[in-house]
Design a protein around this motif. Structure first.
Motif, PDB file in Angstrom:
ATOM      1  N   UNK A   1       3.818   5.970  -5.606  1.00  0.00           N
ATOM      2  CA  UNK A   1       3.817   5.858  -6.956  1.00  0.00           C
ATOM      3  C   UNK A   1       2.528   7.104  -7.202  1.00  0.00           C
ATOM      4  N   UNK A   2       1.534   7.141  -6.536  1.00  0.00           N
ATOM      5  CA  UNK A   2       0.414   7.796  -6.906  1.00  0.00           C
ATOM      6  C   UNK A   2       0.688   9.356  -6.657  1.00  0.00           C
ATOM      7  N   UNK A   3       1.512   9.611  -5.644  1.00  0.00           N
ATOM      8  CA  UNK A   3       1.712  10.935  -5.218  1.00  0.00           C
ATOM      9  C   UNK A   3       2.948  11.624  -5.894  1.00  0.00           C
ATOM     10  N   UNK A   4       3.992  10.789  -5.836  1.00  0.00           N
ATOM     11  CA  UNK A   4       5.385  11.325  -6.335  1.00  0.00           C
ATOM     12  C   UNK A   4       5.838  10.999  -7.696  1.00  0.00           C
ATOM     13  N   UNK A   5       5.412   9.777  -8.074  1.00  0.00           N
ATOM     14  CA  UNK A   5       6.019   9.343  -9.507  1.00  0.00           C
ATOM     15  C   UNK A   5       5.517  10.268 -10.794  1.00  0.00           C
ATOM     16  N   UNK A   6       6.360  10.468 -11.739  1.00  0.00           N
ATOM     17  CA  UNK A   6       5.803  11.220 -12.802  1.00  0.00           C
ATOM     18  C   UNK A   6       5.340  10.222 -13.716  1.00  0.00           C
ATOM     19  N   UNK A   7       4.421  10.717 -14.438  1.00  0.00           N
ATOM     20  CA  UNK A   7       3.554  10.023 -15.466  1.00  0.00           C
ATOM     21  C   UNK A   7       4.558   9.317 -16.686  1.00  0.00           C
ATOM     22  N   UNK A   8       4.715   8.031 -16.890  1.00  0.00           N
ATOM     23  CA  UNK A   8       5.712   7.739 -17.731  1.00  0.00           C
ATOM     24  C   UNK A   8       5.295   7.400 -19.270  1.00  0.00           C
TER      25      UNK A   8
ATOM     26  N   UNK B   1       0.744  -1.221   0.119  1.00  0.00           N
ATOM     27  CA  UNK B   1       0.019   0.006  -0.046  1.00  0.00           C
ATOM     28  C   UNK B   1       0.898   1.269   0.076  1.00  0.00           C
TER      29      UNK B   1
ATOM     30  N   UNK C   1       2.144   1.670  -3.546  1.00  0.00           N
ATOM     31  CA  UNK C   1       1.248   2.380  -4.466  1.00  0.00           C
ATOM     32  C   UNK C   1       1.002   3.643  -4.218  1.00  0.00           C
ATOM     33  N   UNK C   2       0.951   4.149  -3.138  1.00  0.00           N
ATOM     34  CA  UNK C   2       0.546   5.492  -2.705  1.00  0.00           C
ATOM     35  C   UNK C   2       1.753   6.533  -3.101  1.00  0.00           C
TER      36      UNK C   2
END
Lengths: 200, 363
Positions: free
Chosen positions: A22-29, A16, A19-20
């Motif tokens: 990724x949701x918050x900080x990863x840029x869209x690839x 969890x 995934x959160x």
């Protein structure tokens, strides 16, 4: 199977948290295609063939090597006993872009293109006459079987080698300079290059 | 003016459900896309907000295929029976309490009907959707549909029990089955008083509405599409809408029962339906978060989880609530601390000593 390790649900919590994050900080690839596009491979066999009218001697080797007979050439003899292609048409609709014509050309007069957008509304417009076959606009030769062009092309941008943002080529950027005119081929180099692929 | 009340609330509820279901579809696609480092639909309208409209238009224009060997009447009725209960649930939801509000004051609770047995009504109505799914599975005359329907019966019937037992804890604390009363009693959200109950209810509800990781109903890799395999066009859309309407219903019920409904926590701000909406979206986000994290469970794991994990824990929870109910009032914060500790301890102990996922053995 006795397993006496105490589990506190770390696995699920870790998942969890990941995934959160990724949701918050990863840029869209993903690449938003019509607006952004990646630079293709330097050796791409794109959806067109680029013809160099200066170098072509109308020897018809490309037409003979085409497995599907897509290249239609009509020639005439000039006063100085050289030949000139009066008609030079390639049916891109039937081409499978195998590149045999490019490999067989003794004078490096036909190249694979770098473009990959060739959707049209009718089949007739896929038969391209010689005026439109030359390098112009987004019809630029790729480095396929043309190492002399390959060096001049920008390197491919791959998503797996990190973020896309720096490497994405936007339509605003100037298209790569036409290597067909920029980098003349030295005559000595040619036979060696052809031998490398081998006739066998 | 009774009929006016009915008509107004029918319109309100239909508008509420349909708008939120449409936006849930978009929110789910965008949020799950973000979780997977994609953007999701962003082409139709600004930020893709018209995507549900485009989907609706597309699906309305599609051909409605009825396979030749289906049971026609049941085949036609099944999507309706699945969709209708999800909307019916909203008849008892209090959108705002009586009294002063943030934007406007109300003389009575803003719900279509404030049933004294609201909680009972919700659980009675929501189990009807199982019947719809079974009808769909049987009428489709298709082995995958039937397998999906069989799984669904087993899953939904099993998870109903711990879910209802967990909600009984809420009913015991509030001393009422009416949803308006339950919201009234929540000076602090019941999630703090009932963390274990919330845990069990939330997992049970996730399984009830066939959400990942309990979406065995339509496990694509196993039974193609489950019960809706023979459905197309508007009938399929009814199943699809029903699924989201049920997700909306679960989010709403969770917000009302555990998060204080239209009230702002601790009454810091006046109550308003806005807070209910925010809580609904929050719960839905958590559902999506779980969906994008956990893989689908196996059938035996699913059943074992309901019967060997959630059911005993919900019984223990019920005993605890009943015991705490005998304490004199005024111990709110110690009870919160105790209950949170007990919830964590019980889940960890039960998970480790008495239950193994897929182990099929109670050691």
């Amino acid at each position: 199977m006795p397993d006496n390790r105490i589990s506190l649900g770390q696995g699920i919590l870790k998942g969890l948290a990941l995934t959160i994050k990724h949701f918050i900080s990863r840029p869209i690839i993903t690449v938003q295609y019509p607006e952004e596009r990646l630079v293709t491979s330097r050796r791409i066999r794109g959806c067109d063939l680029v013809w160099d009218s200066e170098r072509c001697t109308a020897c018809c080797t490309c037409a003979k090597s085409c497995p599907q007979g897509n290249i239609h050439i009509e020639t005439k003899v000039r006063p100085d006993n050289t030949r000139e292609a009066v008609v030079f048409e390639i049916d891109h609709g039937r081409s499978m872009f195998c590149g045999l014509c490019v490999e067989s050309c003794p004078f490096d007069a036909i190249h694979m293109g770098r473009s990959y957008e060739r959707a049209t509304y009718n089949r007739d417009s896929l038969v391209i006459p010689k005026e439109k076959l030359v390098a112009q606009g987004d019809r630029q030769p790729s480095g396929y079987f043309r190492p002399q062009f390959e060096e001049t092309l920008p390197p491919q941008s791959l998503l797996i080698y990190g973020g896309k943002s720096s490497e994405v080529k936007t339509p605003e950027n100037p298209p790569p300079q036409s290597p067909a005119t920029a980098a003349p081929v030295s005559e000595k180099k040619e036979p060696a290059e052809r031998e490398k692929v081998g006739v066998k | 003016m009774d009929w006016l009340h009915w008509i107004i609330y029918v319109v309100i509820i239909l508008a509420f459900v349909l708008t939120l279901v449409m936006s849930f579809i978009l929110i789910e696609r965008r949020v799950v896309g973000r979780f997977q480092l994609r953007l999701g639909p962003n082409r139709v309208g600004p930020q893709g907000i018209l995507q549900p409209v485009a989907d609706a238009v597309k699906i309305l224009l599609k051909e409605d295929i009825i396979p030749s060997k289906v049971d026609r009447v049941v085949h036609l009725l099944a999507p309706i029976v699945t969709f209708a209960p999800a909307v019916l649930i909203f008849a008892v939801i209090p959108f705002q309490q009586a009294g002063n509000g943030l934007f406007f004051d109300l003389k009575s609770t803003a719900s279509m009907v404030d049933l004294d047995v609201g909680v009972l009504f919700i659980f009675a109505i929501s189990s009807i959707s199982v019947v719809g799914l079974v009808m769909a599975g049987w009428a489709s005359n298709n082995k995958y549909a039937l397998l999906g329907a069989m799984r669904t019966i087993a899953q939904m019937v099993s998870y109903e029990i711990p879910m209802v037992l967990a909600v009984l804890g809420i009913v015991l604390i509030a001393g009422s089955l009416s949803l308006a009363d339950i919201v009234d009693k929540q000076n602090i959200p019941f999630i703090l008083l009932q963390p274990l109950g919330f845990f069990i209810y939330f997992l049970g509800a996730t399984a009830e509405m066939n959400r990942s990781p309990f979406d065995l109903l339509e496990a694509e890799s196993e039974i193609v599409a489950g019960v809706n395999i023979e459905y197309s066009g508007m009938k399929f859309a009814m199943f699809f809408l029903g699924e989201y309407a049920y997700a909306l219903a679960v989010s709403t019920i969770t917000s009302v029962l555990f998060l204080g409904g239209a009230k702002f926590p601790w009454g810091l701000l006046p109550q308003s339906f806005i807070w209910l909406l925010v809580k609904i979206l929050l719960v839905f986000f958590v559902i999506l978060w779980i969906r994008s994290t956990l893989p689908r469970v196996r059938v035996d794991q699913l059943m074992g989880f309901a019967w060997k994990f959630l059911l005993p824990l919900s019984l223990i929870n019920l005993f605890l609530v009943a015991a705490e109910g005998m304490l004199p009032s005024g111990f709110t914060w110690p009870i919160v601390a105790l209950n949170v500790t007990l919830a964590v301890a019980l889940v960890v102990i039960w998970a480790n000593r008495f239950y193994r996922v897929g182990g099929a053995k109670v050691a």
